[in-house]
Design a protein around this motif. Structure first.
Motif, short mmCIF file in Angstrom:
data_model
loop_
_atom_site.label_atom_id
_atom_site.label_comp_id
_atom_site.label_asym_id
_atom_site.label_seq_id
_atom_site.Cartn_x
_atom_site.Cartn_y
_atom_site.Cartn_z
N ASP A 174 50.29 46.13 31.88
CA ASP A 174 48.90 45.76 32.15
C ASP A 174 47.96 46.71 31.42
O ASP A 174 48.38 47.72 30.86
N THR A 175 46.69 46.36 31.47
CA THR A 175 45.64 47.28 31.04
C THR A 175 44.83 47.66 32.28
O THR A 175 44.61 46.83 33.16
N GLN A 176 44.44 48.91 32.34
CA GLN A 176 43.69 49.37 33.51
C GLN A 176 42.31 48.75 33.53
O GLN A 176 41.55 48.86 32.57
N ARG A 177 41.99 48.11 34.65
CA ARG A 177 40.67 47.52 34.80
C ARG A 177 39.66 48.56 35.21
O ARG A 177 40.01 49.69 35.58
N ARG A 178 38.40 48.14 35.18
CA ARG A 178 37.31 49.09 35.39
C ARG A 178 37.40 49.80 36.74
O ARG A 178 37.17 51.01 36.83
N PHE A 179 37.70 49.06 37.79
CA PHE A 179 37.69 49.64 39.14
C PHE A 179 39.11 49.93 39.66
O PHE A 179 39.29 50.20 40.84
N THR A 180 40.11 49.87 38.78
CA THR A 180 41.47 50.18 39.19
C THR A 180 41.68 51.69 39.16
O THR A 180 41.37 52.34 38.16
N ASN A 182 43.44 55.43 38.93
CA ASN A 182 44.48 55.99 38.07
C ASN A 182 45.80 56.05 38.84
O ASN A 182 45.82 56.22 40.06
N TRP A 192 48.65 50.15 38.45
CA TRP A 192 48.74 49.19 37.35
C TRP A 192 49.96 49.55 36.50
O TRP A 192 50.45 50.67 36.53
N ASP A 194 51.60 50.67 33.72
CA ASP A 194 51.53 51.44 32.48
C ASP A 194 52.97 51.68 32.02
O ASP A 194 53.60 52.68 32.39
#
Length: 282
Positions: A174-180, A182, A192, A194
């Motif tokens: 996935d790609t990390q979304r704005r409000f996800t 770390n 997420w 990675d």
């Protein structure tokens, strides 16, 4: 010397004051009204364009879902060697394709992705390193477990030992979304996928496979088949919304552009005054 007025100018009676004033006012308001009509028709035109764009988006989404479903139903193929350590371009060509792998799980290196839901129940996806019979280590998403089953001791029956042959689907991270948040490596909680970081932690190849539902352990946990095949497809609602707005605003623009009775009365009055003035001039 003062210039003399022409006989025609001297004899032609001036327009009544109310008519002259009405003609000036009418010309000014007519110009404003014409621009207002243009602006009013921009709203239905924009709504029609957005509705048509949603039609295209709906067709694209349906093709994408059909493509995924068709791929997932295929018979699994042996895992190609070129996928191990391959880049995103190669993996994208194999996305959602079924593959078959043989090897053993390394349960003591499990990773937990949170939150993941099944039937509105929160839980984790269990990512377990898997050593292939050829010696390489990859990552396998075994599926979903409820929160209370995070401790492996509570689901020993699902901790399959020895050599296993699995049917999986090729996945990408996935790609990390704005409000996800770390990922928290200290608590082994991943928010997420990675894949690069996960493979570095487990010293594995950056290759992730999703276990198919038919490879779920007999005890039912972890529950395989968690790959998202069906995508949210709300475009029909958007189509109805935009086309409805187009129709409503088009009616409003049409009604706004129609001359009112008061406008018609003033225009008729000015025309009549002009005709009377012209007759007197003759």
């Amino acid at each position: 010397p003062s210039s003399a007025l022409s006989p025609a100018s001297a004899s032609a009676p001036a327009l009544p004051q109310y008519a002259a004033r009405g003609m000036a006012t009418s010309a000014s308001s007519s110009s404003r009204t014409n621009w207002s009509r243009v602006w009013m028709w921009l709203f239905p035109a924009a709504a029609f364009g957005l509705g048509s764009w949603q039609v295209v988006r709906k067709q694209d989404k349906e093709r994408m879902i059909a493509f995924r479903q068709q791929r997932c139903r295929a018979d699994p193929l042996p895992l190609p060697r070129e996928l191990i350590g391959a880049g995103p371009e190669v993996l994208a060509d194999w996305m959602y394709k079924p593959v078959q792998v043989t090897g053993r799980f390394v349960h003591e290196e499990e990773l937990y992705v949170y939150p993941r839901h099944v039937n509105s129940v929160a839980g984790y996806h269990v990512i377990t390193p898997f050593v292939l019979d050829s010696g390489e280590k990859i990552l396998v998403n075994r599926g979903w477990i409820p929160k209370e089953k995070c401790n492996p001791a509570t689901r020993r029956e699902g901790q399959l030992e020895g050599e296993q042959t699995l049917a999986c689907l090729v996945r990408m991270g996935d790609t990390q979304r704005r409000f996800t948040p770390n990922n928290d490596l200290n608590t082994n909680t991943w928010f997420w996928l990675d894949v690069d970081q996960m493979s570095a932690v487990c010293q594995a190849e950056p290759l992730l496979l999703d276990l198919r539902e038919d490879s779920t352990p007999p005890c039912g946990l972890p529950l395989g088949g968690q790959t998202k095949i069906d995508l949210p497809n709300n475009h029909l609602n958007y189509i109805i919304t935009w086309y409805t707005l187009c129709g409503v605003t088009a009616v409003m623009a049409y009604r706004f552009g129609r001359p009112t009775r008061a406008t018609l009365d003033v225009s008729a009055l000015i025309k009549k005054a002009a005709e009377e003035s012209s007759k007197k001039a003759q």
